[in-house]
Design a protein around this motif. Structure first.
Motif, PDB file in Angstrom:
ATOM      1  N   THR A  96      64.249  32.813  92.905  1.00 45.91           N
ATOM      2  CA  THR A  96      63.894  32.176  94.171  1.00 45.91           C
ATOM      3  C   THR A  96      62.400  31.928  94.180  1.00 45.91           C
ATOM      4  O   THR A  96      61.617  32.834  93.889  1.00 45.91           O
ATOM      5  CB  THR A  96      64.275  33.070  95.365  1.00 45.91           C
ATOM      6  OG1 THR A  96      65.674  33.376  95.304  1.00 45.91           O
ATOM      7  CG2 THR A  96      63.977  32.370  96.682  1.00 45.91           C
ATOM      8  N   GLN A 136      72.640  41.925  89.141  1.00 44.66           N
ATOM      9  CA  GLN A 136      72.393  41.266  90.415  1.00 44.66           C
ATOM     10  C   GLN A 136      71.213  41.941  91.108  1.00 44.66           C
ATOM     11  O   GLN A 136      71.359  42.984  91.744  1.00 44.66           O
ATOM     12  CB  GLN A 136      73.644  41.340  91.299  1.00 44.66           C
ATOM     13  CG  GLN A 136      74.860  40.642  90.731  1.00 44.66           C
ATOM     14  CD  GLN A 136      74.686  39.139  90.636  1.00 44.66           C
ATOM     15  OE1 GLN A 136      74.011  38.531  91.466  1.00 44.66           O
ATOM     16  NE2 GLN A 136      75.276  38.528  89.626  1.00 44.66           N
ATOM     17  N   ARG A 150      66.588  31.821  82.566  1.00 39.14           N
ATOM     18  CA  ARG A 150      67.862  31.318  82.018  1.00 39.14           C
ATOM     19  C   ARG A 150      68.385  32.235  80.918  1.00 39.14           C
ATOM     20  O   ARG A 150      69.570  32.595  80.900  1.00 39.14           O
ATOM     21  CB  ARG A 150      67.653  29.905  81.474  1.00 39.14           C
ATOM     22  CG  ARG A 150      68.899  29.294  80.830  1.00 39.14           C
ATOM     23  CD  ARG A 150      68.591  27.940  80.221  1.00 39.14           C
ATOM     24  NE  ARG A 150      67.580  28.031  79.173  1.00 39.14           N
ATOM     25  CZ  ARG A 150      67.828  28.437  77.920  1.00 39.14           C
ATOM     26  NH1 ARG A 150      69.063  28.774  77.569  1.00 39.14           N
ATOM     27  NH2 ARG A 150      66.860  28.472  77.028  1.00 39.14           N
ATOM     28  N   SER A 158      68.820  34.834  88.515  1.00 38.52           N
ATOM     29  CA  SER A 158      68.604  33.780  89.501  1.00 38.52           C
ATOM     30  C   SER A 158      67.206  33.938  90.083  1.00 38.52           C
ATOM     31  O   SER A 158      66.802  35.050  90.443  1.00 38.52           O
ATOM     32  CB  SER A 158      69.657  33.878  90.609  1.00 38.52           C
ATOM     33  OG  SER A 158      69.418  32.907  91.610  1.00 38.52           O
TER      34      SER A 158
END
Length: 254
Positions: free
Chosen positions: A128, A97, A121, A126
């Motif tokens: 942004t 994370q 992916r 993740s």
């Protein structure tokens, strides 16, 4: 400015030897391991970069740091360096994370955009994305991620306006306040390719088609230093890692 990370100085010591024996990339594992450039990379250049990443994570952790990623070769190296160190330092079965941010200021190659999405992916991250002017985008990022204080970036000292930077460089006055963490600041062009090839890192396919530096779609073409013409007149471009003179890295950008 000179900082020291675990005994390794992090001042800007930009590489000065542009010529490189690119035959190392075609050599077998034994010959490659004994090549002076490869030995130097593993003994000095790579440990320095890893130390900078460790220090950045010690200062900010994964909750106060982020990774800037635009799909380029340098950012790809920085991304993997950071993730590898997180994996070592935060041995956990839970997904990594850490915010990953893409500042898209101009239209980009579709191949690069596809690579960015595919890479994120595959790594289970993740992403942004912020569009528009980079200065404004950084302020928006700061507003959305107020806890982030340090951003890992793939900046190298040979990049324009980067020779004055050190491994931990605050943003300039008038910009959103972050510390730029630059683990590959002292990587040469060929150090980047040594890392990508030595560790078999997946990178954007544009670099295998004659692109040595990728800016944006409107200012980047294939590097003519890699152009080859066969006897039948067929034109092809060599991959970027076969560029011998690193001073020619950016001649394909206007």
């Amino acid at each position: 400015m000179t900082e020291q990370c675990n005994g390794i100085f992090t001042e800007n010591s930009c590489p000065t030897k542009p010529l490189f024996d690119v035959s190392v990339f075609a050599a077998d594992a034994s010959a490659r391991a004994n090549h002076p450039a490869v030995s130097r990379f593993h003994e000095t250049t790579l440990p320095q970069a890893q130390s900078i990443v460790r220090t950045g994570l010690e200062r900010y952790g994964t909750n106060k740091a982020a990774i800037a990623f635009n799909g380029g070769k340098d950012c790809t190296v920085a991304l993997h360096l950071v993730l590898a160190e997180i994996e070592k330092s935060y041995r956990s079965e839970s997904p990594i994370q850490i915010p990953v941010v893409y500042f898209r200021s101009r239209p980009q190659f579709i191949e690069l955009e596809e690579f960015i999405q595919d890479k994120i992916r595959l790594l289970g991250l993740s992403l942004t994305i912020y569009e528009g002017d980079i200065k404004d985008a950084l302020f928006r990022f700061k507003s959305d991620f107020p806890d982030v204080q340090g951003i890992f970036m793939g900046t190298r000292c040979k990049d324009p306006s980067s020779r004055h930077l050190s491994a931990f460089s605050p943003t300039d006055p008038g910009w959103a306040e972050f510390v730029r963490i630059l683990p590959i600041l002292n990587f040469s062009y060929h150090d980047v390719w040594l890392y990508l090839k030595e560790f078999n890192i997946y990178y954007c396919k544009l670099y295998d088609d004659g692109y040595t530096s990728v800016g944006w779609e409107g200012n980047t073409v294939r590097n003519e230093k890699l152009r080859r013409v066969a006897d039948d007149g067929t034109v092809k471009y060599l991959p970027a890692y076969l560029l011998e003179d690193s001073d020619d890295e950016r001649v394909n950008r206007e």
